[in-house]
Scaffold this motif. Sequence first.
Motif, PDB file in Angstrom:
ATOM      1  N   GLU A  72       0.857  -1.169   0.000  1.00  0.00           N
ATOM      2  CA  GLU A  72       0.000   0.000   0.000  1.00  0.00           C
ATOM      3  C   GLU A  72       0.900   1.228   0.000  1.00  0.00           C
ATOM      4  O   GLU A  72       1.677   1.451   0.932  1.00  0.00           O
ATOM      5  CB  GLU A  72      -0.907  -0.031   1.239  1.00  0.00           C
ATOM      6  N   LEU A  73       0.819   2.021  -1.056  1.00  0.00           N
ATOM      7  CA  LEU A  73       1.758   3.121  -1.267  1.00  0.00           C
ATOM      8  C   LEU A  73       1.680   4.230  -0.229  1.00  0.00           C
ATOM      9  O   LEU A  73       2.687   4.853   0.082  1.00  0.00           O
ATOM     10  CB  LEU A  73       1.548   3.726  -2.654  1.00  0.00           C
ATOM     11  N   ASN A  74       0.510   4.487   0.321  1.00  0.00           N
ATOM     12  CA  ASN A  74       0.378   5.601   1.255  1.00  0.00           C
ATOM     13  C   ASN A  74       0.831   5.276   2.671  1.00  0.00           C
ATOM     14  O   ASN A  74       0.926   6.162   3.506  1.00  0.00           O
ATOM     15  CB  ASN A  74      -1.063   6.118   1.268  1.00  0.00           C
ATOM     16  N   SER A  75       1.087   4.024   2.958  1.00  0.00           N
ATOM     17  CA  SER A  75       1.544   3.663   4.301  1.00  0.00           C
ATOM     18  C   SER A  75       2.867   2.899   4.281  1.00  0.00           C
ATOM     19  O   SER A  75       3.414   2.595   5.333  1.00  0.00           O
ATOM     20  CB  SER A  75       0.481   2.822   5.010  1.00  0.00           C
ATOM     21  N   ALA A  76       3.400   2.598   3.097  1.00  0.00           N
ATOM     22  CA  ALA A  76       4.622   1.794   2.994  1.00  0.00           C
ATOM     23  C   ALA A  76       5.837   2.584   3.466  1.00  0.00           C
ATOM     24  O   ALA A  76       5.958   3.786   3.227  1.00  0.00           O
ATOM     25  CB  ALA A  76       4.824   1.346   1.551  1.00  0.00           C
ATOM     26  N   ASP A  77       6.733   1.878   4.152  1.00  0.00           N
ATOM     27  CA  ASP A  77       8.006   2.493   4.514  1.00  0.00           C
ATOM     28  C   ASP A  77       9.066   2.020   3.522  1.00  0.00           C
ATOM     29  O   ASP A  77       8.800   1.210   2.633  1.00  0.00           O
ATOM     30  CB  ASP A  77       8.384   2.178   5.959  1.00  0.00           C
ATOM     31  N   SER A  78      10.273   2.530   3.671  1.00  0.00           N
ATOM     32  CA  SER A  78      11.329   2.210   2.703  1.00  0.00           C
ATOM     33  C   SER A  78      11.691   0.731   2.711  1.00  0.00           C
ATOM     34  O   SER A  78      12.017   0.166   1.672  1.00  0.00           O
ATOM     35  CB  SER A  78      12.568   3.068   2.955  1.00  0.00           C
ATOM     36  N   SER A  93      13.427   6.067  -1.468  1.00  0.00           N
ATOM     37  CA  SER A  93      13.421   7.413  -0.877  1.00  0.00           C
ATOM     38  C   SER A  93      12.733   8.414  -1.804  1.00  0.00           C
ATOM     39  O   SER A  93      12.034   9.317  -1.335  1.00  0.00           O
ATOM     40  CB  SER A  93      14.839   7.869  -0.544  1.00  0.00           C
ATOM     41  N   ARG A  94      12.893   8.249  -3.111  1.00  0.00           N
ATOM     42  CA  ARG A  94      12.205   9.146  -4.061  1.00  0.00           C
ATOM     43  C   ARG A  94      10.692   8.978  -3.958  1.00  0.00           C
ATOM     44  O   ARG A  94       9.946   9.962  -3.980  1.00  0.00           O
ATOM     45  CB  ARG A  94      12.650   8.857  -5.498  1.00  0.00           C
ATOM     46  N   ILE A  95      10.225   7.738  -3.867  1.00  0.00           N
ATOM     47  CA  ILE A  95       8.784   7.468  -3.758  1.00  0.00           C
ATOM     48  C   ILE A  95       8.223   8.098  -2.485  1.00  0.00           C
ATOM     49  O   ILE A  95       7.183   8.753  -2.497  1.00  0.00           O
ATOM     50  CB  ILE A  95       8.504   5.956  -3.803  1.00  0.00           C
ATOM     51  N   ILE A  96       8.933   7.924  -1.369  1.00  0.00           N
ATOM     52  CA  ILE A  96       8.445   8.462  -0.089  1.00  0.00           C
ATOM     53  C   ILE A  96       8.472   9.989  -0.086  1.00  0.00           C
ATOM     54  O   ILE A  96       7.528  10.638   0.379  1.00  0.00           O
ATOM     55  CB  ILE A  96       9.259   7.864   1.077  1.00  0.00           C
ATOM     56  N   ARG A  97       9.540  10.589  -0.624  1.00  0.00           N
ATOM     57  CA  ARG A  97       9.597  12.057  -0.688  1.00  0.00           C
ATOM     58  C   ARG A  97       8.484  12.621  -1.563  1.00  0.00           C
ATOM     59  O   ARG A  97       7.849  13.619  -1.210  1.00  0.00           O
ATOM     60  CB  ARG A  97      10.956  12.524  -1.215  1.00  0.00           C
ATOM     61  N   ARG A  99       5.585  11.154  -2.240  1.00  0.00           N
ATOM     62  CA  ARG A  99       4.332  10.935  -1.511  1.00  0.00           C
ATOM     63  C   ARG A  99       4.120  12.038  -0.476  1.00  0.00           C
ATOM     64  O   ARG A  99       3.016  12.558  -0.326  1.00  0.00           O
ATOM     65  CB  ARG A  99       4.366   9.564  -0.829  1.00  0.00           C
ATOM     66  N   ASN A 100       5.184  12.424   0.226  1.00  0.00           N
ATOM     67  CA  ASN A 100       5.073  13.468   1.244  1.00  0.00           C
ATOM     68  C   ASN A 100       4.764  14.824   0.619  1.00  0.00           C
ATOM     69  O   ASN A 100       3.985  15.603   1.172  1.00  0.00           O
ATOM     70  CB  ASN A 100       6.346  13.535   2.079  1.00  0.00           C
ATOM     71  N   ARG A 101       5.387  15.118  -0.520  1.00  0.00           N
ATOM     72  CA  ARG A 101       5.113  16.389  -1.198  1.00  0.00           C
ATOM     73  C   ARG A 101       3.687  16.447  -1.714  1.00  0.00           C
ATOM     74  O   ARG A 101       3.034  17.484  -1.655  1.00  0.00           O
ATOM     75  CB  ARG A 101       6.089  16.592  -2.362  1.00  0.00           C
ATOM     76  N   LEU A 102       3.199  15.314  -2.229  1.00  0.00           N
ATOM     77  CA  LEU A 102       1.826  15.263  -2.740  1.00  0.00           C
ATOM     78  C   LEU A 102       0.801  15.346  -1.616  1.00  0.00           C
ATOM     79  O   LEU A 102      -0.213  16.018  -1.739  1.00  0.00           O
ATOM     80  CB  LEU A 102       1.583  13.955  -3.501  1.00  0.00           C
ATOM     81  N   LEU A 111       3.022   6.796  -9.857  1.00  0.00           N
ATOM     82  CA  LEU A 111       4.436   6.412  -9.779  1.00  0.00           C
ATOM     83  C   LEU A 111       5.167   6.722 -11.077  1.00  0.00           C
ATOM     84  O   LEU A 111       6.373   6.952 -11.074  1.00  0.00           O
ATOM     85  CB  LEU A 111       4.571   4.920  -9.458  1.00  0.00           C
ATOM     86  N   LYS A 112       4.446   6.745 -12.194  1.00  0.00           N
ATOM     87  CA  LYS A 112       5.069   7.053 -13.490  1.00  0.00           C
ATOM     88  C   LYS A 112       5.631   8.474 -13.513  1.00  0.00           C
ATOM     89  O   LYS A 112       6.553   8.761 -14.257  1.00  0.00           O
ATOM     90  CB  LYS A 112       4.059   6.882 -14.621  1.00  0.00           C
ATOM     91  N   GLU A 113       5.059   9.359 -12.699  1.00  0.00           N
ATOM     92  CA  GLU A 113       5.520  10.744 -12.653  1.00  0.00           C
ATOM     93  C   GLU A 113       6.949  10.853 -12.131  1.00  0.00           C
ATOM     94  O   GLU A 113       7.611  11.867 -12.349  1.00  0.00           O
ATOM     95  CB  GLU A 113       4.569  11.579 -11.798  1.00  0.00           C
ATOM     96  N   LEU A 114       7.419   9.824 -11.449  1.00  0.00           N
ATOM     97  CA  LEU A 114       8.785   9.834 -10.920  1.00  0.00           C
ATOM     98  C   LEU A 114       9.822   9.496 -11.985  1.00  0.00           C
ATOM     99  O   LEU A 114      11.012   9.687 -11.770  1.00  0.00           O
ATOM    100  CB  LEU A 114       8.906   8.853  -9.750  1.00  0.00           C
ATOM    101  N   LYS A 115       9.375   8.964 -13.124  1.00  0.00           N
ATOM    102  CA  LYS A 115      10.263   8.619 -14.239  1.00  0.00           C
ATOM    103  C   LYS A 115      11.463   7.792 -13.763  1.00  0.00           C
ATOM    104  O   LYS A 115      12.610   8.166 -13.928  1.00  0.00           O
ATOM    105  CB  LYS A 115      10.725   9.872 -14.960  1.00  0.00           C
ATOM    106  N   MET A 116      11.159   6.642 -13.172  1.00  0.00           N
ATOM    107  CA  MET A 116      12.207   5.750 -12.679  1.00  0.00           C
ATOM    108  C   MET A 116      12.742   4.935 -13.857  1.00  0.00           C
ATOM    109  O   MET A 116      12.014   4.146 -14.458  1.00  0.00           O
ATOM    110  CB  MET A 116      11.656   4.843 -11.582  1.00  0.00           C
TER     111      MET A 116
END
Length: 196
Positions: A72-78, A93-97, A99-102, A111-116
């Motif tokens: 679950e993306l909104n509660s997952a830790d690293s 760390s990019r995903i969590i940062r 998520r926090n900004r959003l 997740l596609k917006e992160l362009k991994m």
Amino acid sequence: MIFNTSERKGAFIILLLIAGILFIPRQVLPEAADFFFITQPIEITKDSTLLITQHLSPIVSSKAQKQERHIELNSADSIQLISLRGIGPYYASRIIRYRNRLGGFYSVEQLKELKMKYFNVDSNINLFSVNPALIQKADMDTMSFKAILRHPYLKYEDVQMIFNAKRKYGHISYNILEKHNILTKYKLKKIKPYFK
């Protein structure tokens, strides 16, 4: 003397490698050791493929179980994110940062917006789930210019228009933005889950 010093060292290293190949897999991966080392005689019959499949099934199922769990993306830790193949500490760390900004994810597609570059979101989309109830909605009326500007979906010009509307109408909310068409419909749709 049969061997000189360098030959003895080489022979010792070769013996260590052979011992490592034969004995260490049995200690570290007992279920894999059964596959790599024949511990029971296998009889070849018409049903040989069935026997081999049954022999491999514990190894295959344990790997499949690791990949089939949903995160679950909104509660997952690293640590949970790193457990997925293709996501290391940097991507986690990019995903969590992000998520926090959003304020949280409302769709796995975000997740596609992160362009991994080294993680294909499309092929791994079934590994994630999103609980929109965990999104933290912000109150634009109490936020500063810089705080609103930190949101990834809003640009400087957008925040200027928001604050111009706040001065004009006395306070600001998502409903006021939508009612008076302060931002484009596309932008309003993107920020709707994040602001009160």
